[in-house]
Motif scaffolding. Structure first.
Motif, PDB file in Angstrom:
ATOM      1  N   ILE A 148       0.857  -1.188   0.000  1.00 36.74           N
ATOM      2  CA  ILE A 148       0.000   0.000   0.000  1.00 36.74           C
ATOM      3  C   ILE A 148       0.892   1.237   0.000  1.00 36.74           C
ATOM      4  O   ILE A 148       1.655   1.456   0.941  1.00 36.74           O
ATOM      5  CB  ILE A 148      -0.930   0.023   1.232  1.00 36.74           C
ATOM      6  N   ALA A 159      -1.444  -0.948  -4.328  1.00 33.67           N
ATOM      7  CA  ALA A 159      -2.522   0.031  -4.182  1.00 33.67           C
ATOM      8  C   ALA A 159      -1.924   1.369  -3.777  1.00 33.67           C
ATOM      9  O   ALA A 159      -0.929   1.425  -3.056  1.00 33.67           O
ATOM     10  CB  ALA A 159      -3.529  -0.437  -3.127  1.00 33.67           C
ATOM     11  N   ASP A 160      -2.518   2.435  -4.269  1.00 33.93           N
ATOM     12  CA  ASP A 160      -2.081   3.776  -3.879  1.00 33.93           C
ATOM     13  C   ASP A 160      -3.277   4.699  -3.982  1.00 33.93           C
ATOM     14  O   ASP A 160      -4.168   4.497  -4.819  1.00 33.93           O
ATOM     15  CB  ASP A 160      -0.950   4.276  -4.788  1.00 33.93           C
ATOM     16  N   GLN A 169      -0.217   4.335  -8.728  1.00 33.94           N
ATOM     17  CA  GLN A 169      -0.277   2.871  -8.673  1.00 33.94           C
ATOM     18  C   GLN A 169      -0.136   2.273 -10.074  1.00 33.94           C
ATOM     19  O   GLN A 169       0.480   1.234 -10.254  1.00 33.94           O
ATOM     20  CB  GLN A 169      -1.542   2.377  -7.957  1.00 33.94           C
ATOM     21  N   ASP A 225      -7.052  -5.397  -5.467  1.00 33.88           N
ATOM     22  CA  ASP A 225      -7.577  -5.337  -4.108  1.00 33.88           C
ATOM     23  C   ASP A 225      -7.681  -6.792  -3.645  1.00 33.88           C
ATOM     24  O   ASP A 225      -8.720  -7.431  -3.840  1.00 33.88           O
ATOM     25  CB  ASP A 225      -8.958  -4.673  -4.143  1.00 33.88           C
ATOM     26  N   VAL A 239       2.660  -1.506   4.491  1.00 37.01           N
ATOM     27  CA  VAL A 239       2.204  -0.129   4.352  1.00 37.01           C
ATOM     28  C   VAL A 239       3.418   0.757   4.073  1.00 37.01           C
ATOM     29  O   VAL A 239       4.303   0.899   4.916  1.00 37.01           O
ATOM     30  CB  VAL A 239       1.456   0.334   5.619  1.00 37.01           C
TER      31      VAL A 239
END
Lengths: 387, 387
Positions: A7, A30-31, A37, A50, A59
């Motif tokens: 992330i 994910a961003d 992203q 996802d 993270v």
């Protein structure tokens, strides 16, 4: 339940994705920024997705949003191990602990890869960003060993060297070896802003070194300093107390010189604490200076000659002459090889200062009369006149 | 009336004697220590002698006795031009002015060669110590041009680059670019003294650079700081004011972040003032990182390959991995040559990060997407995680 979900696809997240993908791992990305992203995915860091049940979530957001993102990840993927890469660890852990109870809290294992670049964003990412850099992992007695092993496996997969530290110890340490030095370098550099050009022109290598990291990003550093504020303040207050003493001593009252000498001597002691090459104890190397014209191929010819002599270069440092096209190269080698290096280079026509040759000649072992310094990366050169 | 008489045969005096002798000048030597003056003569710096009428006397004693020695020289040799090499100029001039009236005072022309080594004493002397270093000369409207020419001729004979500055301007400038940075580096390093080994082990290149000059000699620096006390105090008070603001901002009250960001941004500005290679304006170079095993000949092979590519290396920086035998070399080249360098080295089997290659490939000119920094000597690498 497989794969690593990253992330935040900035420099660290994208670099991590690149390195893990290359090592054969399955990485999803994910961003908050769709562009960021997508760019990371296009660079080969993983697939935008996802995931249902990632094994590990990393993270990699900026430090000031790491806490909430970790909490969110722990809730969203109830079986996943969650880690992060923020450069402060206690504040992030507290933010998580306030919102997540055990046993879910035990699924969070903070980490801090000590890696970075002067550039930021996915475009600056490199698969080898973590190669051979320290990667701090913060676990405690409640940490499930199999989850700890997952985080360690990620760090080792990208070539980092894992160090297990308590979060408070980590924060206190980086305040001293990284955060306070950043402040000190910035404050020193700030003093150059209003100087006339003729004054700044007297700058030498000492100033360049002290202020090199003053070119760092204000946005990132504001987050880092704020995230580790109490520990940074502790170190800076220590520096301020010593600074007060030095300023007072510059009145040159009785006892003042002892204070000034003591401040420099204390710096000697602290400097001696910094580990040498490969994390070993500081080693003594012999420094040999070679002068050369600043033209293409000079350096190549020099190191080809050094290679012919069968001598391993422990460190190399270039210096450039102000105003003229002449450079010098300081080569650090094991003291026992200094004599052979000086003699060999001189025989091949290199301009090696005569006194270096004499010093090495007087002591064929080269151990005691050739310039040595404590570590390949911390050789001392002053620009000041010395007796 | 011929020749140069050098008083004080330490590092600077002996180096000066060696350089002038090599350039064909007649040099006589004197030192309070019979051993030191004999050693300097044995090294070829000149002959030990009490000359009748030297053309120029150069006082190369430690700064705290430079004043009295200059006064003595002006009285003893009533036709000689007298100069010195002390790293502070106003205090020395005042000491002379208090004891010598005009026109004799006009025979004194202070100077400061910005050269030195980490070692001291005659044994550390080098004929090339002053090569391409700045040599500050302090004259005023009363200085006889022919005497000024004598001092300039000495500086140029030993290869230095002469800069004419007012003594007060000199002292204020070196306080900012040399003396305050020394104090700051020493105070920062002092904070490492009591750290556990596991904490210091997290040190990266940033800390090494900031504290490199903290290894300097306390005795010499006590003299330098005391000799330029008011100017150094001015700079340190400026730093203290900024430090107070940062410490206060670490309470994280309203407006605190602006103070923190402002301090780092001010450092950016000051950092940008430092001149680049050869005294020119800061230039942008592209940095290429190459990884290699730490074994003899690696560096030689690398630079041989770089040379084959016909690319000039503007700067080189080595970094060593903690705990493992792997090193990296950052090579700075002109941006237009970055693409050829990455492609050429990769073709020759060097491990150059793929993203460097991609960045250069996307932009064959190599100008904008390859890492650049402001100067060959001030490239930024942070050890902090960056987004």
């Amino acid at each position: 339940m497989t794969g690593v979900h990253v992330i935040g696809t900035g420099l660290l997240g994208t670099s991590l994705g690149l390195a893990l993908t290359r090592a054969g791992w399955t990485v999803t990305l994910a961003d908050a920024s769709p562009t960021a992203q997508r760019l990371a995915a296009d660079m080969g860091a993983g697939t935008v997705s996802d995931p249902e049940a990632p094994a590990v979530v990393v993270v990699c957001t900026p430090p000031d949003v790491a806490g909430p993102m970790i909490v969110d990840a722990l809730r969203r993927w109830p079986d996943a191990t969650v880690t992060d890469v923020a450069s402060v660890k206690s504040a992030v852990f507290e933010a998580v602990r306030r919102n997540v109870g055990r046993p879910d809290l035990d699924r969070y294992i903070g980490s801090h890869p000590m890696a970075g670049r002067e550039r930021s964003g996915a475009i600056a990412a490199r698969a080898d960003l973590f190669t051979a850099r320290p990667w701090v992992v913060c676990s405690d007695e409640d940490t499930p060993p199999e989850r700890l092993a997952q985080v360690v496996a990620i760090a080792e997969a990208v070539g980092a060297v894992v160090t297990h530290l308590d979060p408070d110890f980590h924060d206190a340490s980086v305040a001293r070896v990284s955060h306070a030095p950043q402040v000190v370098a910035s404050l020193m550099a700030a003093q150059l802003r209003q100087m006339p050009d003729e004054g700044v022109a007297l700058a030498g290598q000492g100033l360049r070194d002290v202020t090199r990291i003053a070119a760092s990003d204000p946005g990132l550093w504001t987050q880092i300093l704020a995230g580790n504020a109490p520990e940074v303040a502790t170190v800076l207050k220590g520096i301020r107390a010593d600074l007060d003493a030095v300023i007072e001593a510059l009145d040159l009252r009785d006892g003042a010189l002892r204070t000034l000498a003591g401040a420099i001597a204390a710096g000697n002691e602290g400097h001696d604490r910094i580990p040498g090459k490969h994390g070993q104890a500081p080693a003594k190397y012999a420094d040999i200076t070679v002068y050369m014209d600043d033209e293409p191929g000079s350096l190549a010819r020099l190191f080809a000659d050094v290679g012919d002599l069968g001598i391993n270069v422990e460190d190399v440092r270039m210096d450039h002459a102000p105003g003229i096209m002449l450079g010098s190269v300081d080569i650090s080698v094991l003291p026992a090889q200094a004599h052979a290096l000086v003699e060999g280079l001189t025989a091949r026509g290199w301009w090696v200062p005569e006194s270096e040759l004499e010093a090495a000649a007087e002591d064929p072992a080269g151990g005691s009369t050739t310039a040595t310094h404590d570590s390949p990366l911390v050789g001392t050169t002053t620009e000041e006149g010395q007796r």
